[in-house]
Design an enzyme around this catalytic site. Sequence first.
Site, PDB file in Angstrom:
ATOM      1  N   THR A   1       0.832  -1.201   0.000  1.00 49.77           N
ATOM      2  CA  THR A   1       0.000   0.000   0.000  1.00 49.77           C
ATOM      3  C   THR A   1       0.867   1.251   0.000  1.00 49.77           C
ATOM      4  OG1 THR A   1      -1.741  -1.125   1.227  1.00 49.77           O
ATOM      5  CG2 THR A   1      -1.763   1.282   1.274  1.00 49.77           C
TER       6      THR A   1
ATOM      7  N   GLY B   1       2.420   0.848   5.734  1.00 50.83           N
ATOM      8  CA  GLY B   1       3.323   0.647   6.865  1.00 50.83           C
ATOM      9  C   GLY B   1       4.787   0.899   6.577  1.00 50.83           C
ATOM     10  N   GLN B   2       5.107   1.372   5.357  1.00 50.61           N
ATOM     11  CA  GLN B   2       6.506   1.679   5.071  1.00 50.61           C
ATOM     12  C   GLN B   2       7.008   2.798   5.981  1.00 50.61           C
ATOM     13  OE1 GLN B   2       4.126   1.424   2.808  1.00 50.61           O
ATOM     14  NE2 GLN B   2       4.803   0.364   0.965  1.00 50.61           N
ATOM     15  N   GLU B   3       8.286   2.777   6.269  1.00 47.64           N
ATOM     16  CA  GLU B   3       8.850   3.725   7.232  1.00 47.64           C
ATOM     17  C   GLU B   3       8.559   5.178   6.865  1.00 47.64           C
ATOM     18  OE1 GLU B   3      13.116   4.580   9.508  1.00 47.64           O
ATOM     19  OE2 GLU B   3      12.972   3.079   7.912  1.00 47.64           O
TER      20      GLU B   3
ATOM     21  N   LEU C   1       6.012   6.346   5.481  1.00 48.84           N
ATOM     22  CA  LEU C   1       4.589   6.664   5.636  1.00 48.84           C
ATOM     23  C   LEU C   1       4.152   6.731   7.096  1.00 48.84           C
ATOM     24  CD1 LEU C   1       3.055   4.410   2.822  1.00 48.84           C
ATOM     25  CD2 LEU C   1       3.531   6.861   2.720  1.00 48.84           C
TER      26      LEU C   1
END
Length: 297
Positions: free
Chosen positions: A55, A82-84, A86
């Site tokens: 996502t 959930g990427q850093e 974001l």
Amino acid sequence: MGATMVKPLVKNGNILDALPSQGTLHVVMLGLDSAGKTTALYRLKFDQYLNTVPTIGFNCEKVQGTIGKAKGVHFLVWDVGGQEKLRPLWRSYTRCTDGILFVIDSVDAERMEEAKMELMRTAKCPDNQGVPVLILANKQDLPNACGAKELEKLLGLNELHNYATPPNKSVLNSCSSSSSNSNLINGSVSNQSITESSLSVHIKPNLSDQSDEKNTSAFLQYDTHKYKDSGEESTKKCFQNIKQDNYNKTASNTTFRGWYIQPTCAITGEGLQEGLDALYDMILKRRKLNKSHKNRR
């Protein structure tokens, strides 16, 4: 995991379906990348497995509870990437939310400390104090998945106690949870295969008084010819699940803590509806506590 940069809310040209109805609870779904958030969201929405991609942005869907107290209750779930890069955006989504779903990859021990850090940062944020947190311990179908008791220690959940309850301890003690719904976490698992999988499990409910290993065959059915793990390890895994189920049942009957661990498998949907029911129960208890707190002022 996810689908597109921003998933449109409108489907089949009906914008009304995208708008929250009266009584809809707003919930944000967070967790590290690849924890299985979007897979869980669309399993709840469509009751089927959908292949997803990471996502970039968010997904938003209205889902409905189907069991327990949450049956018929609508949840507007915001699934945030959930990427850093974001994660700083999470705070914008958690503000004024009714509950937080935090998805954990139960197998990824190497990132457990990172998950703990993000969970604590979210739960201890001033805007989120008192907001119920449901931890979805995902990927329980895989070998070496951490159980509820182990996750409680690894994530330092005891640190959340003072942040998830009202400041008036007398109110907290007078409103101890004595939930009569023993099926919040009943451990029941459908005999649904996991994409060419693995493991077929059926655990009968109400196992709190039956933990001896001699009763294993009465509760558990394994597709051992497909499961790659050894028979001994499979049995050990089964008992971890039973103990985990008993742990959650005991936890559900204690004083409201503001957090709850629900073992799940997002691919098959096992445990997801039980998780919504547990979250809804916490939301109701929080409202009751807040109301009692206001009346005592």
